[in-house]
Structure formats: C-alpha cells, structure tokens
Scaffold this motif. Structure first.
Motif, PDB file in Angstrom:
ATOM      1  N   SER A   1       2.042  -7.512   1.689  1.00 21.65           N
ATOM      2  CA  SER A   1       2.349  -6.120   2.014  1.00 21.65           C
ATOM      3  C   SER A   1       3.631  -6.065   2.822  1.00 21.65           C
ATOM      4  O   SER A   1       3.720  -6.695   3.883  1.00 21.65           O
TER       5      SER A   1
ATOM      6  N   SER B   1       6.462  -5.117   5.411  1.00 22.12           N
ATOM      7  CA  SER B   1       6.406  -4.509   6.736  1.00 22.12           C
ATOM      8  C   SER B   1       7.404  -3.356   6.808  1.00 22.12           C
ATOM      9  O   SER B   1       8.235  -3.163   5.928  1.00 22.12           O
TER      10      SER B   1
ATOM     11  N   PRO C   1       6.330  -4.163  -4.627  1.00 24.38           N
ATOM     12  CA  PRO C   1       6.336  -3.418  -3.367  1.00 24.38           C
ATOM     13  C   PRO C   1       7.614  -3.560  -2.548  1.00 24.38           C
ATOM     14  O   PRO C   1       7.877  -2.747  -1.658  1.00 24.38           O
TER      15      PRO C   1
END
Length: 317
Positions: free
Chosen positions: A42, A44, A69
């Motif tokens: 994920s 930051s 992502p």
C-alpha cells in the motif's frame, strides 16, 4: 510465434501455478524509480500515485496489478491473446490498467516521452533488442527507469539428491528414462539461455541509460544449502506441495512443446500411463525415503523451493 502465444498453451494454468513476486522485489524496483517510501503493498502518503508504467510481456497481469497503486496509469502488453484475456479476467474493473495485445518491439501507439517506468517480469529474455532499445529510448522520458527481472532453475532446499533428476529430465542431452525424450530441445532459444545466464546479454545502451544495476544469484545445486545466500537476491522462495511443484513444471514452454511432440504419453491425471513430469516425479519421490513411504500421498508433501534470480535496473539519461 512463442509457445506462450499458441492457442494450445494454458494461460489459466500459467496464472494458477506460476509463483508470484514478493514485496522485497517490488520495494527495490519502486525505490530505484524514486518512490521514497513505497510500503508495499500500500503506497504511503509520501509516495503518491503518479506517472505512467509500461509493463512488457505482462502475462496474466500480475505485475501490472501489483504496481498499479503507485502510478496514475498502467499500460500492459503481451503478444499472447490468451494471456491478455486471462489478465483482464483476473484484474476485473480497474480503470488505471489498460491491457493490450502486442510485443515490446512495437510501441508506435505511445507518444514520445510518455512512460515514466518500464518493467518486465519473466519476459525480458524474449525481446528483440535491436527494436526494443530504440523503442524505449523514444517513449521513456529522461529520468525514467527500467526494471527487468526473471527467475530460473529451482532447487528443493536441503534435498540435493533431487536436483540431478530435475536437470536430467528438463535439460538432459540423453534420454532421462528409457524411450523418453527430455525437454531439452523444446526450450525456445536463445531466450532460455539468456535467462539462465542471468540476463547478462541484456545490456542497456550507454548512450541512453545510466546507473545500471544488476543483482543475480544462483542456488548451490550440489548442496541444496542456501544459508549464506544474500537476502537481496533470494526473492523467489516458496513453501509449496510437491504436487504444486509438478503443476508448475507443466507451465514450462518446453513442457508444452514436449507434450505436442509426444501426444501418446498422457499424464496420469488424464487417465494416461504417465507423461514426462509423472516419470520425473516418480524418481524425485523415490530419491527421498520418507517421500517414498508416503505412497499416493506424496503430492501433499510440503517442500521449500528456491529459484535462481536476476534483476536489471537502469535510469534513462
């Protein structure tokens, strides 16, 4: 056409049994690209999604999905229609990712300086670099990055007695079993040898690329011991069942070619007397007394497998 692009090749089998890549590999690629704190899987807040990623030889879309992502746009290419269909099926509705059938050699659909990062996972050994390097020089912007990686020739950790058996059936110059041809002549060349040589033949032109970094490693096939292996290179290691390892070997392009050449030898799962992988694992299981003692339950035995790896990274001048 590569075996992977043929309609007889199982793209679904490839997606099901090929190993995935760990966060340590993606972290390294993202940090080289300049993502300060990727925190894979994920991103930051200090590493917002930005730029365009080009995934060459995307297969079933594994890398495109993992890195999406971190980029505002992902373009993923593969020459196989079956792979692209599998990639779209597994990805579902993701407006960031565009899957397109095509080869790394023809990027004419992209504008100049359109790409921030180009990657290729387990595909770079197939490219025609007389066409790929000029294409990438045009579409990758200055300061953009490249990351090509691949894996090769597994061993079962701590079980060196099994390695010569795998080598004999997969690369043997003579019959690994009476009346049985090995997979050797079915490897597509020079691609397989380029991969087995850790992508050393893939050399980014100095006029266009700088800060070239290479990390390559091969496990010790004689001892099966990886206790002194560098962590940065042992990024493909899996705990899996022997039956899953057999299914992985059936995703080899060389196995697909072997099977087409020997349709009379059908695997036991399909009611046949056994194909080359069945015969291979007969010997692998017999080599380890406790595996042999398991009888028909051998396929459920868990082992620790590790692959040789290669990673090439560079920055566009």
């Amino acid at each position: 056409m590569s075996i992977f692009g043929r309609s007889t090749y199982s793209s679904a089998g490839y997606a099901a049994f090929r190993p995935s890549y760990p966060s340590v590999l993606y972290d390294r690629v993202l940090r080289f690209h300049g993502k300060e704190a990727p925190s894979f899987p994920s991103p930051s807040s200090s590493s917002p999604a930005a730029g365009t990623l080009l995934d060459l030889g995307c297969g079933h879309g594994l890398v495109a999905r993992a890195l999406a992502p971190y980029f505002s746009r992902v373009i993923a290419l593969d020459p196989s229609a079956g792979m692209i269909e599998q990639a779209r099926k597994l990805t579902g509705d993701n407006s960031k990712i565009t899957f397109k059938q095509g080869g790394a050699e023809d990027l004419s659909f992209l504008d100049d300086n359109a790409v921030d990062c180009v990657v290729a996972g387990q595909a770079a050994h197939w490219f025609d670099y007389s066409k790929v390097w000029p294409a990438l020089a045009r579409v990758v912007k200055r300061g953009g990055t490249l990351a090509f990686w691949g894996y090769k020739d597994h061993i079962i950790v701590g079980r060196p007695e099994t390695t010569p058996i795998f080598d004999r059936f997969i690369y043997g110059e003579t019959e690994p079993a009476p009346g049985v041809e090995s997979m050797m002549r079915f490897w597509e060349q020079p691609g397989r040898n380029i991969l087995r040589d850790s992508l050393r033949e893939v050399v980014p032109p100095e006029t266009e690329w700088e800060h070239v970094a290479r990390i390559a490693w091969d496990p010790n096939h004689e001892t099966g011991d990886i206790s002194d292996a560098p962590e940065e290179a042992t990024w493909l290691r899996r705990r899996l069942k022997l039956g899953e390892l057999a299914s992985y070997i059936r995703t080899f392009s060389a196995f697909s070619g072997w099977r087409s050449a020997h349709p009379e030898m059908k695997c036991r799962a399909d009611g046949g007397e056994g194909d080359i992988v069945d015969l291979m694992f007969d010997e692998v299981v017999a080599a380890v007394p406790e595996w042999k003692a398991a009888g028909d339950r051998w396929a459920e035995i868990e082992v620790d497998a590790v692959w040789g790896t290669a990673l090439l990274m560079a920055k566009r001048r």
